[in-house]
Enzyme design. Structure first.
Site, mmCIF file in Angstrom:
data_model
loop_
_atom_site.group_PDB
_atom_site.id
_atom_site.type_symbol
_atom_site.label_atom_id
_atom_site.label_comp_id
_atom_site.label_asym_id
_atom_site.label_seq_id
_atom_site.Cartn_x
_atom_site.Cartn_y
_atom_site.Cartn_z
ATOM 1 N N GLY A 122 4.389 1.197 -3.204
ATOM 2 C CA GLY A 122 3.013 1.354 -2.739
ATOM 3 C C GLY A 122 2.057 1.510 -3.902
ATOM 4 O O GLY A 122 2.127 0.768 -4.886
ATOM 5 N N GLY A 145 2.030 -6.537 -0.190
ATOM 6 C CA GLY A 145 3.438 -6.802 -0.480
ATOM 7 C C GLY A 145 3.740 -8.278 -0.577
ATOM 8 O O GLY A 145 4.565 -8.702 -1.400
ATOM 9 N N ASP A 146 3.086 -9.088 0.259
ATOM 10 C CA ASP A 146 3.296 -10.536 0.214
ATOM 11 C C ASP A 146 2.747 -11.128 -1.082
ATOM 12 O O ASP A 146 3.334 -12.051 -1.660
ATOM 13 C CB ASP A 146 2.643 -11.202 1.423
ATOM 14 C CG ASP A 146 3.183 -10.661 2.736
ATOM 15 O OD1 ASP A 146 4.364 -10.272 2.775
ATOM 16 O OD2 ASP A 146 2.422 -10.611 3.720
ATOM 17 N N GLY A 177 3.203 1.415 -7.653
ATOM 18 C CA GLY A 177 3.677 0.222 -8.328
ATOM 19 C C GLY A 177 5.048 -0.230 -7.874
ATOM 20 O O GLY A 177 5.352 -0.215 -6.680
#
Length: 308
Positions: free
Chosen positions: A218, A247-248, A221
């Site tokens: 998150g 995240g993608d 890092g």
């Protein structure tokens, strides 16, 4: 060419409202429609980075036709396989007063055995000429939990490096098929390994079969367990905004670094900067190019002790 797989594609609908109140009617101030599903998000970021990108998976019904129309407006090449069942929708309701987002996700169509066979054939064809492949997201109803493991074995036979980004039993089965890279978040890692401590969980996950494991932490890092050692990459400061798609974007950064054959610290720098630039973007799920360029030289990557 980079190939992305989204077995449970979606049309993403974002509604912005002044304030979200339970049991009340709301006036929507903005509606945004996009092709959705984790792999399609990854493909869109890769295309924005200048990579030739092909997207495959499933699409069906009126929603599937809408998805393909939206995808046609992007540089991503459409190689989706038709299903009889309709593509799902995801609805994000953004409370502009608080910045909070409420997400509603439909399950997706039930994929038949014949449709899965057709997809496998398309996937095998597309592997010819692919520099890397990303397998992303949840499985729609009808697809067996070992589907990603099956696709990983096909990719390995074809000599194509593969990244897996999923959760639960599909992740457990998939990691045993020895993908080149997996990118779980901290909660997915804990479910997989039973360990909450990031260093231990990341190393344990790698021992289960993956060549490298990148744990998303998150705002803190990433932690990477690789054949070259353990690395931590952190953004210059906590960023505030909408984390949708961050995240993608990180997956796209890792794939981009993989096909460019950059050292691990550079791959992680790219992934963390893209993730943070997505949080900062005024449009959910898109990265801010200016913020990305500014963040790149400020991401800190350190080598971590193996016994930490």
């Amino acid at each position: 060419m980079i190939l992305t797989v989204t077995l449970n594609t979606a049309v993403d609908l974002t509604y912005r409202v002044p304030a979200l109140t339970p049991h009340a009617s709301h006036r929507v101030t903005q509606v945004i429609e996009r092709p959705g599903g984790k792999g399609l998000n990854v493909a869109r970021v890769l295309a924005a980075l200048g990579h030739e990108t092909v997207a495959t998976g499933f699409a069906g019904g009126a929603t599937g036709a809408m998805l393909r129309d939206l995808l046609a407006a992007t540089p991503v090449r459409d190689e989706l396989v038709e299903t009889a069942g309709p593509t799902r929708r995801t609805v994000a309701v953004v409370d502009t007063a608080s910045g909070d987002t409420t997400q509603l996700n439909e399950p997706g169509p039930t994929v038949t055995a014949a449709e899965w066979t057709a997809f496998r054939a398309r996937f095998a064809e597309l592997l010819d000429g692919a520099a890397a492949v990303a397998l992303c997201g949840s499985l729609p109803p009808g697809i067996h939990v070992g589907a990603y493991a099956e696709l990983i074995r096909l990719a390995r036979t074809a000599g194509v490096p593969v990244l897996l980004d999923t959760s639960g039993e599909p992740l457990r089965r998939g990691i045993a098929a020895r993908p080149d890279l997996v990118k779980p978040n901290a909660e997915e890692l804990a479910q997989l390994t039973g360990a909450r401590e990031p260093h231990r969980a990341t190393r344990d996950a790698r021992r289960r079969g993956a060549h490298a494991v990148i744990s998303s932490l998150g705002p803190e890092g990433m932690l990477a367990a690789t054949p070259e050692g353990l690395w931590r990459a952190t953004p210059p400061a906590a960023v505030k905004g909408n984390p949708t798609g961050a995240g993608d974007s990180a997956v796209a950064g890792l794939l981009s670094g993989l096909v460019d054959n950059t050292p691990w610290p550079d791959r992680l720098t790219r992934a963390v900067a893209l993730s943070a630039a997505t949080v900062l973007s005024p449009v959910a799920g898109e990265f801010d190019p200016k913020a990305y360029e500014e963040l790149l030289p400020r991401v800190k990557v350190t080598s971590e002790p193996e016994a930490a």
